[in-house]
Design a protein around this motif. Structure first.
Motif, PDB file in Angstrom:
ATOM      1  N   ARG A 174      19.793  26.503 109.062  1.00  0.00           N
ATOM      2  CA  ARG A 174      21.087  25.831 108.974  1.00  0.00           C
ATOM      3  C   ARG A 174      21.240  25.253 107.572  1.00  0.00           C
ATOM      4  O   ARG A 174      20.407  24.483 107.115  1.00  0.00           O
ATOM      5  N   VAL A 175      22.315  25.631 106.911  1.00  0.00           N
ATOM      6  CA  VAL A 175      22.569  25.141 105.561  1.00  0.00           C
ATOM      7  C   VAL A 175      24.080  25.157 105.331  1.00  0.00           C
ATOM      8  O   VAL A 175      24.802  25.974 105.917  1.00  0.00           O
ATOM      9  N   GLY A 176      24.571  24.231 104.504  1.00  0.00           N
ATOM     10  CA  GLY A 176      26.015  24.102 104.325  1.00  0.00           C
ATOM     11  C   GLY A 176      26.676  25.268 103.618  1.00  0.00           C
ATOM     12  O   GLY A 176      27.805  25.635 103.918  1.00  0.00           O
ATOM     13  N   GLU A 177      25.962  25.855 102.665  1.00  0.00           N
ATOM     14  CA  GLU A 177      26.527  26.961 101.881  1.00  0.00           C
ATOM     15  C   GLU A 177      25.430  27.971 101.581  1.00  0.00           C
ATOM     16  O   GLU A 177      24.290  27.602 101.321  1.00  0.00           O
ATOM     17  N   ARG A 178      25.786  29.240 101.622  1.00  0.00           N
ATOM     18  CA  ARG A 178      24.835  30.302 101.299  1.00  0.00           C
ATOM     19  C   ARG A 178      25.369  31.112 100.120  1.00  0.00           C
ATOM     20  O   ARG A 178      26.540  31.481 100.097  1.00  0.00           O
ATOM     21  N   ILE A 179      24.496  31.371  99.156  1.00  0.00           N
ATOM     22  CA  ILE A 179      24.839  32.190  97.992  1.00  0.00           C
ATOM     23  C   ILE A 179      23.830  33.326  97.930  1.00  0.00           C
ATOM     24  O   ILE A 179      22.628  33.095  97.762  1.00  0.00           O
ATOM     25  N   GLU A 184      16.376  37.219 102.375  1.00  0.00           N
ATOM     26  CA  GLU A 184      15.630  35.971 102.490  1.00  0.00           C
ATOM     27  C   GLU A 184      16.457  34.861 103.145  1.00  0.00           C
ATOM     28  O   GLU A 184      15.917  33.818 103.519  1.00  0.00           O
ATOM     29  N   GLN A 185      17.766  35.066 103.272  1.00  0.00           N
ATOM     30  CA  GLN A 185      18.624  34.030 103.818  1.00  0.00           C
ATOM     31  C   GLN A 185      18.258  33.593 105.239  1.00  0.00           C
ATOM     32  O   GLN A 185      18.396  32.410 105.575  1.00  0.00           O
ATOM     33  N   PRO A 186      17.767  34.498 106.114  1.00  0.00           N
ATOM     34  CA  PRO A 186      17.400  34.060 107.462  1.00  0.00           C
ATOM     35  C   PRO A 186      16.329  32.974 107.503  1.00  0.00           C
ATOM     36  O   PRO A 186      16.140  32.327 108.545  1.00  0.00           O
ATOM     37  N   ALA A 187      15.627  32.748 106.401  1.00  0.00           N
ATOM     38  CA  ALA A 187      14.619  31.682 106.364  1.00  0.00           C
ATOM     39  C   ALA A 187      15.266  30.316 106.582  1.00  0.00           C
ATOM     40  O   ALA A 187      14.613  29.379 107.054  1.00  0.00           O
ATOM     41  N   PHE A 188      16.557  30.209 106.230  1.00  0.00           N
ATOM     42  CA  PHE A 188      17.270  28.945 106.378  1.00  0.00           C
ATOM     43  C   PHE A 188      18.040  28.952 107.696  1.00  0.00           C
ATOM     44  O   PHE A 188      19.026  29.675 107.853  1.00  0.00           O
TER      45      PHE A 188
END
Length: 288
Positions: free
Chosen positions: A174-179, A168-172
């Protein structure tokens, strides 16, 4: 100096101080920058001298003079870090304070006065500004509201972390941190706000993760009815009433929002209200 302080030479250059401040920002450690803006007569430090003061009262780098100025500067720095407001202090001999009609510790026209007890009997004005860690918005889930939050939040001063499964991370974009997943760090260097916006995909596990760590606010994007159903399931699993009471649902202020962007805006409005509570003083138009 405390064991937590970052060692810096007292005669630190401007470049040294910038590097020190950048390191403290990266670590999420609050500090105050004290700058001598004016001196009259004999003073140990001159205009332009700077010092970085940590929250524990230690001077991490730089120099603004000896004991005559240090005590007043440290007290003002502590107050700055408590309320987030800048301070201008004027350290003067007692006879000059009397001429001005002020007493040590008094504030007048935005200037806090302090007494110079040193033999030099000079005057030193010091401007002190707090540098506080940016609050962090942790978004659990990748729903359209979650994506809108990640887009809008940095514009009003929040650092963002996207907490969602790997697929699901590709939905974002640009973001400062990914968990990846929902395992949140137990400790965080800055104030943390959590918003669960899973939209039916992992609601329970995301809420569990959000309630397992300390946070200034925990919000759930969904109806009150759905939130109550999830809370009942968590209670059956043994979660305490006190912990469940931390969940704010529905998330956000009631602005009549419909679209994901509008809902995200209502959530950020609520977070801003919480973050700024008590910081506006008696400004005209401030709510009672």
């Amino acid at each position: 100096m405390s064991s937590r302080s970052i060692e810096m030479p007292s005669a630190a250059t401007e470049e040294d101080l910038h590097e020190l401040m950048n390191r403290l920002r990266r670590l999420g450690r609050p500090f105050a920058l004290a700058t001598v803006v004016r001196t009259i007569s004999v003073t140990a430090a001159k205009a332009g001298a700077k010092a970085v003061i940590e929250a524990d009262g230690s001077i991490a780098g730089g120099w603004i003079g000896g004991g005559c100025a240090r005590g007043a500067a440290l007290r003002a720095a502590s107050q700055c870090l408590e309320d987030g407001q800048t301070r201008l202090i004027s350290i003067q001999p007692e006879d000059l304070l009397k001429d001005l009609g002020v007493t040590p510790g008094e504030e007048k026209n935005g200037i806090r006065f302090a007494r110079n007890m040193c033999p030099s009997q000079g005057t030193m004005d010091i401007f002190i500004e707090p540098v506080l860690p940016r609050p962090k918005l942790v978004i659990l889930g990748s729903s359209p509201v979650a994506v809108a939050l990640a887009d809008l939040a940095p514009r009003i001063g929040f650092d963002c972390a996207a907490c969602a499964p790997a697929d699901e991370q590709p939905a974002f974009a640009r973001v400062g941190e990914r968990i990846e997943g929902y395992a949140l760090p137990v400790e965080a260097p800055a104030q943390r706000y959590l918003v669960v916006s899973t939209q039916g995909k992992g609601d329970l596990i995301a809420l569990k993760a959000a309630l397992a760590v300390d946070a200034a606010h925990v919000a759930f994007v969904g109806s009150r009815r759905k939130a109550e159903s999830l809370k009942a399931r968590l209670a059956e699993e043994g979660m305490s009433t006190e912990r469940l009471a931390r969940i704010k649902a529905p998330a956000g202020l009631d602005l009549g929002a419909i679209t994901p962007e509008e809902i995200a805006l209502s959530i950020l409005a609520e977070l801003l209200q919480l973050r700024r509570k008590g910081q506006r003083g008696d400004l005209p138009g401030s709510p009672a």
